[in-house]
Design a protein around this motif. Sequence first.
Motif, PDB file in Angstrom:
ATOM      1  N   SER A 102       0.835  -1.208   0.000  1.00 59.43           N
ATOM      2  CA  SER A 102       0.000   0.000   0.000  1.00 59.43           C
ATOM      3  C   SER A 102       0.867   1.254   0.000  1.00 59.43           C
ATOM      4  N   LEU A 105       2.367   1.703  -3.514  1.00 61.16           N
ATOM      5  CA  LEU A 105       1.402   2.163  -4.515  1.00 61.16           C
ATOM      6  C   LEU A 105       1.055   3.643  -4.332  1.00 61.16           C
ATOM      7  N   GLU A 108       2.699   6.101  -6.714  1.00 58.61           N
ATOM      8  CA  GLU A 108       2.162   6.254  -8.072  1.00 58.61           C
ATOM      9  C   GLU A 108       3.235   6.026  -9.141  1.00 58.61           C
ATOM     10  N   SER A 121       2.190  -1.473 -12.003  1.00 58.32           N
ATOM     11  CA  SER A 121       1.342  -1.005 -10.904  1.00 58.32           C
ATOM     12  C   SER A 121       0.024  -1.775 -10.868  1.00 58.32           C
ATOM     13  N   THR A 122      -0.460  -2.157 -12.057  1.00 59.34           N
ATOM     14  CA  THR A 122      -1.709  -2.936 -12.100  1.00 59.34           C
ATOM     15  C   THR A 122      -1.528  -4.295 -11.434  1.00 59.34           C
ATOM     16  N   LYS A 125      -1.385  -3.773  -7.687  1.00 61.84           N
ATOM     17  CA  LYS A 125      -2.705  -3.516  -7.113  1.00 61.84           C
ATOM     18  C   LYS A 125      -3.524  -4.807  -7.032  1.00 61.84           C
ATOM     19  N   SER A 126      -3.447  -5.626  -8.091  1.00 64.19           N
ATOM     20  CA  SER A 126      -4.187  -6.895  -8.080  1.00 64.19           C
ATOM     21  C   SER A 126      -3.680  -7.817  -6.968  1.00 64.19           C
ATOM     22  N   GLY A 129      -4.886  -6.543  -3.649  1.00 64.88           N
ATOM     23  CA  GLY A 129      -6.291  -6.873  -3.400  1.00 64.88           C
ATOM     24  C   GLY A 129      -6.468  -8.321  -2.961  1.00 64.88           C
TER      25      GLY A 129
END
Length: 269
Positions: A102, A105, A108, A121-122, A125-126, A129
Motif C-alpha cells: 500500500s 502504490l 504512483e 502497478s496494475t 494492485k491486483s 487486493g
Amino acid sequence: MLKKMILAGGAVALLSSMTLGTPLFSYARCGASWLKNSASDSMPLEWELKRARQMIADLKPEIETNAKRIAREKVDLVHLKDQLSETRERLAKTQDDIERLSSDLRGEKDYYTYAGRTYTSTQVKSDLGNRFKRFKTRQATAEKLEQMLTAREQSLNAAHARMDAMLGAKRQLEVEVENLQARLGALRVAQTTSELNLDDSQLARTRDLLDEIATRIDVEEETMSVDVEYFGEIDLNEPSEEDLLDEITTYFNRPVGEHSEALVSIQLD
C-alpha cells in the motif's frame, strides 16, 4: 389342550384389564414393588454391603473413560493453540506485506521491483487486493479459532470439575461403606455377645445342678457315716454280773424321788 389353556388365560387377562381398567395395573405395580422391597429386606446386610462395594468398583470404567476424554481434549486444545498461534503469525506477516504494498502504490509509479523481479502497478494492485482478501479471511478464521479455544477451555474446566466431583463422591461412598461395615461388625459382635450371655446362663444352670448333686451325695455319705458310728458298731465286751450289781447299788443309793417314774416293780412271789 395347552394352546387352548393359553388362549383362555389371555382372554381372561384381557377381559379383566378391560373390566377393571386402571386398578388392575395399579395393583400389579403395587405387588411388584412390594415383592421388590421384600426381596431387598430379606437379603443379608453383608451381601448388600458387598453389592455396594461392587457398584462403587463399577464406577472405575466410567471414570477411566472420562479421564481419557479429558486427556484427549487437552491434546486437541494444544493443537488448537498451535494452529491459532500460527494463524496469528501469518496474519502479522500478511499485514506487514499489505502495508508495504500500500505504501509503495501511494508513490504512483508505473513499475515496482520485488525480489529482483519487476511488476506493473496494475499487477501490484491486483496482488494487494488478493492479499487483503486472504488477510480478512484468515483474520475471521483466527477469531473463530479464538472463540473455539475459549469455549473448549471452558468445557475442559467444567469436565475437570465434574471429574473432581465424581472422584470426591466415589471417595465419600467408599468412606460410607467402610463406616457401615464397621457398624455392622459392631452389631454382629454385640449379637454374638448376647448369644454368649445366653450360653453363660445355661452353664450357670448346669453348675447349679452339679452343685446340688454334689450336696446330695455329701448328705447321703454323712448319713451313712452316722449310721455306722451309732447303730452299726458291734460290742466286743460281754456284760458281767458285777457290772449289773454295781449299777443296781448305784441306782438305789441315789436320793429318793430321782427317776422314780422310771421304776418298774417286779413281783417275785
